[in-house]
Design a protein around this motif. Structure first.
Motif, PDB file in Angstrom:
ATOM      1  N   VAL A  90       2.895   1.659  16.238  1.00  0.00           N
ATOM      2  CA  VAL A  90       1.770   0.721  16.225  1.00  0.00           C
ATOM      3  C   VAL A  90       1.330   0.553  14.764  1.00  0.00           C
ATOM      4  O   VAL A  90       1.741   1.307  13.889  1.00  0.00           O
ATOM      5  N   ASP A  91       0.532  -0.474  14.522  1.00  0.00           N
ATOM      6  CA  ASP A  91       0.127  -0.772  13.146  1.00  0.00           C
ATOM      7  C   ASP A  91      -0.971   0.185  12.704  1.00  0.00           C
ATOM      8  O   ASP A  91      -2.141  -0.180  12.604  1.00  0.00           O
ATOM      9  N   GLU A  92      -0.597   1.416  12.451  1.00  0.00           N
ATOM     10  CA  GLU A  92      -1.555   2.452  12.047  1.00  0.00           C
ATOM     11  C   GLU A  92      -0.897   3.232  10.916  1.00  0.00           C
ATOM     12  O   GLU A  92       0.194   3.778  11.080  1.00  0.00           O
ATOM     13  N   ILE A  93      -1.569   3.265   9.777  1.00  0.00           N
ATOM     14  CA  ILE A  93      -0.861   3.636   8.552  1.00  0.00           C
ATOM     15  C   ILE A  93      -0.424   5.092   8.489  1.00  0.00           C
ATOM     16  O   ILE A  93       0.688   5.399   8.053  1.00  0.00           O
ATOM     17  N   GLU A  94      -1.261   6.029   8.956  1.00  0.00           N
ATOM     18  CA  GLU A  94      -0.906   7.443   8.783  1.00  0.00           C
ATOM     19  C   GLU A  94       0.319   7.823   9.603  1.00  0.00           C
ATOM     20  O   GLU A  94       1.224   8.500   9.125  1.00  0.00           O
ATOM     21  N   SER A  95       0.328   7.387  10.873  1.00  0.00           N
ATOM     22  CA  SER A  95       1.464   7.746  11.723  1.00  0.00           C
ATOM     23  C   SER A  95       2.731   7.050  11.225  1.00  0.00           C
ATOM     24  O   SER A  95       3.823   7.634  11.199  1.00  0.00           O
ATOM     25  N   LEU A  96       2.601   5.786  10.787  1.00  0.00           N
ATOM     26  CA  LEU A  96       3.774   5.065  10.282  1.00  0.00           C
ATOM     27  C   LEU A  96       4.333   5.756   9.032  1.00  0.00           C
ATOM     28  O   LEU A  96       5.540   5.972   8.912  1.00  0.00           O
ATOM     29  N   LEU A  97       3.424   6.147   8.144  1.00  0.00           N
ATOM     30  CA  LEU A  97       3.857   6.825   6.917  1.00  0.00           C
ATOM     31  C   LEU A  97       4.624   8.101   7.236  1.00  0.00           C
ATOM     32  O   LEU A  97       5.680   8.379   6.665  1.00  0.00           O
ATOM     33  N   SER A  98       4.103   8.832   8.201  1.00  0.00           N
ATOM     34  CA  SER A  98       4.735  10.103   8.529  1.00  0.00           C
ATOM     35  C   SER A  98       6.138   9.879   9.130  1.00  0.00           C
ATOM     36  O   SER A  98       7.090  10.605   8.819  1.00  0.00           O
ATOM     37  N   VAL A  99       6.292   8.841   9.944  1.00  0.00           N
ATOM     38  CA  VAL A  99       7.615   8.562  10.536  1.00  0.00           C
ATOM     39  C   VAL A  99       8.593   8.054   9.475  1.00  0.00           C
ATOM     40  O   VAL A  99       9.761   8.438   9.463  1.00  0.00           O
ATOM     41  N   VAL A 100       8.115   7.211   8.576  1.00  0.00           N
ATOM     42  CA  VAL A 100       9.000   6.709   7.521  1.00  0.00           C
ATOM     43  C   VAL A 100       9.476   7.867   6.638  1.00  0.00           C
ATOM     44  O   VAL A 100      10.649   7.965   6.287  1.00  0.00           O
ATOM     45  N   LYS A 101       8.557   8.771   6.318  1.00  0.00           N
ATOM     46  CA  LYS A 101       8.937   9.955   5.524  1.00  0.00           C
ATOM     47  C   LYS A 101      10.011  10.770   6.230  1.00  0.00           C
ATOM     48  O   LYS A 101      10.998  11.180   5.640  1.00  0.00           O
ATOM     49  N   GLN A 102       9.783  10.989   7.513  1.00  0.00           N
ATOM     50  CA  GLN A 102      10.740  11.772   8.296  1.00  0.00           C
ATOM     51  C   GLN A 102      12.107  11.090   8.299  1.00  0.00           C
ATOM     52  O   GLN A 102      13.151  11.729   8.081  1.00  0.00           O
ATOM     53  N   ALA A 103      12.106   9.770   8.500  1.00  0.00           N
ATOM     54  CA  ALA A 103      13.365   9.020   8.549  1.00  0.00           C
ATOM     55  C   ALA A 103      14.080   9.082   7.193  1.00  0.00           C
ATOM     56  O   ALA A 103      15.301   9.242   7.129  1.00  0.00           O
ATOM     57  N   LEU A 104      13.328   8.970   6.122  1.00  0.00           N
ATOM     58  CA  LEU A 104      13.946   9.047   4.787  1.00  0.00           C
ATOM     59  C   LEU A 104      14.575  10.419   4.545  1.00  0.00           C
ATOM     60  O   LEU A 104      15.598  10.534   3.882  1.00  0.00           O
ATOM     61  N   THR A 147       8.173  -1.715  14.115  1.00  0.00           N
ATOM     62  CA  THR A 147       6.717  -1.601  13.992  1.00  0.00           C
ATOM     63  C   THR A 147       6.025  -2.805  14.613  1.00  0.00           C
ATOM     64  O   THR A 147       6.597  -3.893  14.695  1.00  0.00           O
ATOM     65  N   GLY A 148       4.799  -2.595  15.044  1.00  0.00           N
ATOM     66  CA  GLY A 148       3.997  -3.672  15.624  1.00  0.00           C
ATOM     67  C   GLY A 148       3.299  -3.206  16.884  1.00  0.00           C
ATOM     68  O   GLY A 148       3.943  -2.740  17.813  1.00  0.00           O
ATOM     69  N   THR A 149       1.980  -3.350  16.902  1.00  0.00           N
ATOM     70  CA  THR A 149       1.195  -2.927  18.057  1.00  0.00           C
ATOM     71  C   THR A 149       1.574  -3.735  19.294  1.00  0.00           C
ATOM     72  O   THR A 149       1.356  -3.312  20.420  1.00  0.00           O
ATOM     73  N   GLU A 150       2.185  -4.921  19.072  1.00  0.00           N
ATOM     74  CA  GLU A 150       2.542  -5.782  20.204  1.00  0.00           C
ATOM     75  C   GLU A 150       3.805  -5.327  20.927  1.00  0.00           C
ATOM     76  O   GLU A 150       4.164  -5.900  21.948  1.00  0.00           O
ATOM     77  N   LEU A 151       4.479  -4.308  20.406  1.00  0.00           N
ATOM     78  CA  LEU A 151       5.787  -3.970  20.970  1.00  0.00           C
ATOM     79  C   LEU A 151       5.704  -3.050  22.174  1.00  0.00           C
ATOM     80  O   LEU A 151       5.050  -2.006  22.149  1.00  0.00           O
ATOM     81  N   LEU A 152       6.395  -3.443  23.229  1.00  0.00           N
ATOM     82  CA  LEU A 152       6.579  -2.601  24.401  1.00  0.00           C
ATOM     83  C   LEU A 152       7.982  -2.003  24.344  1.00  0.00           C
ATOM     84  O   LEU A 152       8.874  -2.560  23.714  1.00  0.00           O
ATOM     85  N   SER A 172       4.887  -8.750   5.910  1.00  0.00           N
ATOM     86  CA  SER A 172       4.306  -9.958   5.358  1.00  0.00           C
ATOM     87  C   SER A 172       2.987  -9.617   4.644  1.00  0.00           C
ATOM     88  O   SER A 172       2.751  -8.471   4.271  1.00  0.00           O
ATOM     89  N   VAL A 173       2.143 -10.623   4.485  1.00  0.00           N
ATOM     90  CA  VAL A 173       0.930 -10.419   3.684  1.00  0.00           C
ATOM     91  C   VAL A 173      -0.329 -10.342   4.542  1.00  0.00           C
ATOM     92  O   VAL A 173      -1.443 -10.396   4.024  1.00  0.00           O
ATOM     93  N   GLY A 174      -0.157 -10.212   5.857  1.00  0.00           N
ATOM     94  CA  GLY A 174      -1.321 -10.183   6.741  1.00  0.00           C
ATOM     95  C   GLY A 174      -2.030  -8.835   6.729  1.00  0.00           C
ATOM     96  O   GLY A 174      -1.520  -7.846   6.185  1.00  0.00           O
ATOM     97  N   ASP A 175      -3.208  -8.812   7.379  1.00  0.00           N
ATOM     98  CA  ASP A 175      -4.015  -7.587   7.384  1.00  0.00           C
ATOM     99  C   ASP A 175      -3.307  -6.440   8.091  1.00  0.00           C
ATOM    100  O   ASP A 175      -3.582  -5.275   7.836  1.00  0.00           O
ATOM    101  N   TYR A 176      -2.448  -6.776   9.055  1.00  0.00           N
ATOM    102  CA  TYR A 176      -1.781  -5.730   9.819  1.00  0.00           C
ATOM    103  C   TYR A 176      -0.386  -5.431   9.271  1.00  0.00           C
ATOM    104  O   TYR A 176       0.382  -4.711   9.882  1.00  0.00           O
ATOM    105  N   ASP A 177      -0.033  -6.042   8.172  1.00  0.00           N
ATOM    106  CA  ASP A 177       1.285  -5.791   7.576  1.00  0.00           C
ATOM    107  C   ASP A 177       1.183  -4.570   6.693  1.00  0.00           C
ATOM    108  O   ASP A 177       0.757  -4.632   5.540  1.00  0.00           O
ATOM    109  N   LEU A 178       1.574  -3.432   7.264  1.00  0.00           N
ATOM    110  CA  LEU A 178       1.297  -2.157   6.613  1.00  0.00           C
ATOM    111  C   LEU A 178       2.380  -1.680   5.664  1.00  0.00           C
ATOM    112  O   LEU A 178       2.157  -0.778   4.871  1.00  0.00           O
ATOM    113  N   LEU A 179       3.562  -2.284   5.755  1.00  0.00           N
ATOM    114  CA  LEU A 179       4.657  -1.751   4.959  1.00  0.00           C
ATOM    115  C   LEU A 179       4.368  -1.760   3.461  1.00  0.00           C
ATOM    116  O   LEU A 179       4.669  -0.782   2.771  1.00  0.00           O
TER     117      LEU A 179
END
Lengths: 430, 430
Positions: free
Chosen positions: A235-249, A193-198, A262-269
Motif C-alpha cells: 500500500v502507499d505507506e512509506i515506512e513499510s514500502l521502504l523496508s520491503v525495498v531494502k529487503q529486496a535489494l 505498489t498501490g493501495t488500489e491493488l487487490l 509519478s509526481v502525485g501525492d501518493y507517488d512514494l518511490l
C-alpha cells in the motif's frame, strides 16, 4: 508545487542504465535441465566429429580402384569377407575385389576408400561364398563421412552466451556434457505498489483492481531468462514500502517496483530513493508509453520504478530491464531484435512523442507488414496479449500513413540485437 | 533382397499423421506456473475493465460545464472539497465549481465528468479554504478512462489454445484466475536405438558415438510444449526393443524412436511395427533430409520412427511431430510459421528432391533474407544449433540462385501457421 521533470532521450536512458550492467557467474546444471539456459562457457570439440571415417548409408565398403572398369555391361564381383554393424568395428583388411557389409554410422574398415549403397548392388552366391556384383564406377571417398568433417577437435563450436536450443543440446550430448556450464539466472525482485491493488484471489471492491502488472512483469522476467522473487503488494505507506525495498535489494540482483513513480501525492518511490540514498539515473524519458519510467542505483544494484500503467510498465521492462538481464547472461545481443515493416494503417494525427505501439507482424511474400493490435491507450491490457512486436513511431510534426516504412522491435524473438533502437536526433521531443 | 519403399508426398504424409490428431484434457495449475502453457478455456471478462470510470492522471475531478468560460485571461476557481487516493472512493458529490483531488487510477466521484491534470492547475488558498484555478475549457469525458472501455463484461478476450505470454498472464490476474485452466502437456516417450550409441557420460570407444539425437528430440519436445519420458538407449536387439516400445506405448501419449528405420539388416523398427500389429502410415517421404521418417499407429497412439541422422531426425520432428503436439494443446496454428525470403547464396546444382535446409533469417529493411548455416549434410549437428528456420527448396530440374524467392519455415517462432507447407504437384519427385 508539482515537480517539473526533464525528460531525457531513450538513447541516453539506455546508456545510463547500461553503465551498471554486469555479468553473471557460472553454475553447472544437469544436461536435462539446460534447455533455454544461456551457455556459460564456449563449447569446444574435444574430439573430431565424426570421430572416425564412417558410412552414411547401408552398403558395402570396397576399394574404388577395383570398380574402375565396372559399367552396365561389365559387372564386377566382390567377395563379402565381413559384416560391420553400427557400433562394431572390423579387424579385417579389405584387399582387391573384397567387400565388407557396412551399416549406417559404422566405421569404414581398413583398406576401403568408398561405400556402395545397398540398393545398387546385387548379392549372389558362388560356391557357397557370398559376392556382390557392381555395375558402376566409384570415386575415392565416395559415400564416406570423413573424420572431423562436422567439427575438428579443438574447434570452438558455440560461444558462451548462446541460448541452449535443441541443436546446442545435441552438441552438448555429443561432447559428453552430462553437466552443463550455464550462467546463473539473475534474481529480480518484484514489488507491486498501490493501495488500489487487490491480490489475484481477492474479490473486486469499489475503487480497487487486481494486481496484474506484477504477474505480467514476472512473466517478462522469465521470458528474458531470469527468475523473479515476489514481495507482498505494498500500500502507499512509506515506512513499510521502504523496508520491503531494502529487503529486496539485499536479497535480489536487481529490483523492480510497479506504480508510484509519478509526481502525485501518493507517488512514494521518489521519497524511497531519497531515503535509500539511491542515485536516480533518470525519472522521465521522452517516450510514450512509459515516460515516467525511473531507474535508480543503490549500492551498485539497479532499482527500477516502472509505471503502474500496464503498457507503460511492459514497454519500460522490454527497453530497460531486458538488456540488463540478457547482458548478465552473456548474450552478445541483449537488445530487442530490430526489423522494419510496412505500416498497414494510417496514424494521421501528429504526435510529438516517440511512441511504442503494441503491434502484430505478418509476412507477405518476403515483406514484413505491421499493424497495431487493439486500442493503444496505455491502460489497455488486452492488446499486450496479442502483440508480438512493438512498432516505433518517432515523434513527428506529421502523422504516419499506410505503407510507411517503420521500425519494429520483436518481443517474442530469442535472438536479439547488438544495438538498441535509439531515436534520430531530429525526431526527439524532450 | 532389399525392400523397395515407395515415397509419398509431404502433403500426404502430413494428412496421414493428422488423421490421428487428438486434443488434450484440461488441468488447473497455479497462475505462478502457467507461463508458456496453452490455455484450456477461453478467458472471458467477468467484469468490465476498467471496473469503474477512473482517472488516468493525477489531477482534479470537476464538472466540465463549469469550465465553459475559462481561458487564459479568465481563470475560474474551484473549491477542493475532498481527496481520493487510488483504491479509495469519495462519498461526496461534486457540485458547481467544486473539485475533488484524484490520483491516477482512482474512481471518478459522483457529479464529475472530467479530470484536469495536476500540471494544468494553480492551487491557491482563500480564507483558509483550498481552491484551484483553471485557465482552460474541458470537454465532457475529458481524461476519463470509462468503465468497460478495455473489455466489456462477458466479452471473450483470449481463446483457448493460445500460449500464455506476459500479456495473457496479466489478463488472467485481472480476472482473478489464481488457478488457470491449461491443457495437460502430452507425454512423449523417447527411445534412442542403435548399438553404436554411448550415454552422454560414457567415454568414446572405437566405432561408437554418444547419443545426441535423444537429447535433441527431448529439447524439441519441450519447445513444442510437451514433456518427454526418456527410456534407456536400445541396442539393436529385437526382443528388448519390442518390450521397451510396448512399455512406452502404455505409459505415454505418443512415442518416438530414433534410428533403425531404414532397410538395413540392423534396422529393427520395421520388424517391431509388425510384431506390435501397428499400422504403418508411411515409411518413406519424398524429402531430404528425413526420407526414411516412418510413422505407425498402434491402438490409436502414434509411434514415430525418426531417422538416426541428426538433421533428418530434427526435420522429421518439426514437420510431423510438432503439429500433433500443438493440435493436442488446442493451438489453432499447429504448423511451423511460413514466410518467404530472398536466397542469399547460389544452389546451382539441380536436385530432384524437396530439401529442407537449415538456415538463418535476417531482416534488411522490410525484406526477409535467408542463407544456409554451415554445411548441409544430414549428419552435421553444428548447423542445427545455428539455424532459426528451414529453407524449403522444392525438387527441381534446375538449381537455385541468389535472390530467388524461397519459402522458409520459422522454427523458433511460437505463433505457427494454420496450414502446413506442402509441395506443389509439379515439384514433387516421388
Amino acid at each position: 508545487m508539482v515537480e517539473r521533470r526533464k525528460p531525457i532521450r531513450i538513447k541516453d536512458a539506455i546508456e545510463l542504465v547500461m553503465e551498471w550492467k554486469c555479468r553473471g557467474e557460472i553454475e553447472w546444471v544437469s544436461i536435462d535441465e539446460c534447455d533455454d539456459r544461456f551457455l556459460g562457457e564456449d563449447i569446444c570439440a574435444d574430439h573430431d566429429v565424426p570421430p572416425f571415417n564412417r558410412s552414411p548409408y547401408d552398403g558395402f565398403a570396397i576399394r574404388s580402384k577395383d570398380t574402375y572398369l565396372a559399367n552396365q555391361s561389365n559387372p564386377i564381383q566382390f567377395e563379402i569377407i565381413d559384416e560391420i554393424g553400427a557400433g562394431q568395428v572390423s579387424f579385417k583388411n579389405i584387399g582387391p575385389f573384397q567387400a565388407i557389409r557396412i551399416m549406417t554410422g559404422a566405421a569404414i574398415p581398413t583398406g576401403a576408400d568408398c561405400v556402395i549403397m545397398l540398393e545398387l548392388v546385387k548379392e549372389i552366391q558362388i560356391n557357397h561364398k557370398n559376392y556382390i556384383s557392381i555395375k558402376r564406377k566409384l570415386k575415392p571417398g565416395e559415400n564416406i563421412s570423413f573424420q572431423g568433417e562436422d567439427a575438428k577437435q579443438g574447434q570452438t563450436l558455440i560461444e558462451k552466451g548462446m541460448m541452449i536450443n535443441p541443436g546446442v543440446k545435441a552438441l552438448l550430448a555429443t561432447f559428453g556434457y552430462d553437466k552443463v556450464p550455464v550462467i546463473r539466472k539473475p534474481v529480480v525482485g518484484v514489488i507491486a505498489t498501490g493501495t488500489e491493488l487487490l491480490k489475484v484471489n481477492e474479490p473486486l471492491v469499489p475503487g480497487k483492481i487486481r494486481n496484474s502488472n506484477g504477474y505480467m512483469v514476472e512473466s517478462q522476467i522469465l521470458r528474458s531468462g531470469a527468475i523473479y522473487k515476489r514481495y507482498e503488494n505494498q500500500v502507499d505507506e512509506i515506512e513499510s514500502l521502504l523496508s520491503v525495498v531494502k529487503q529486496a535489494l539485499d536479497e535480489c540482483d536487481l529490483v523492480i517496483t510497479t506504480g508510484g513513480v509519478s509526481v502525485g501525492d501518493y507517488d512514494l518511490l521518489p521519497h524511497i530513493y531519497e531515503k535509500l540514498g539511491a542515485k536516480v539515473l533518470f525519472n522521465k524519458i521522452a517516450m510514450r508509453p512509459g515516460s515516467v519510467t525511473t531507474v535508480a542505483n543503490c549500492k551498485g544494484k539497479l532499482l527500477y520504478g516502472l509505471s503502474g500503467n500496464p503498457s507503460a510498465c511492459y514497454v519500460g521492462f522490454e527497453l530497460y530491464v531486458r538488456p540488463i538481464i540478457r547482458y548478465w547472461l552473456y548474450s552478445q545481443k541483449p537488445y530487442l531484435r530490430k526489423a522494419k515493416a510496412r505500416l498497414q494503417t494510417d496514424f494521421p494525427k501528429a504526435n510529438p512523442f516517440n511512441r511504442f505501439v503494441r503491434s502484430k507482424l505478418t509476412y507477405e511474400g518476403d515483406r514484413c507488414l505491421v499493424e497495431p493490435v487493439g486500442l493503444d491507450k496505455s491502460n489497455v491490457v488486452t492488446s499486450i496479449a496479442w502483440a508480438d512486436c512493438l512498432m516505433v513511431l518517432p515523434g513527428s510534426t506529421r502523422g504516419y500513413s499506410k505503407d510507411d516504412l517503420v521500425d519494429i522491435l520483436l518481443i517474442d524473438d530469442q535472438i536479439g540485437s547488438e544495438e538498441p533502437w535509439i531515436e534520430i536526433e531530429r525526431s526527439t521531443k524532450l
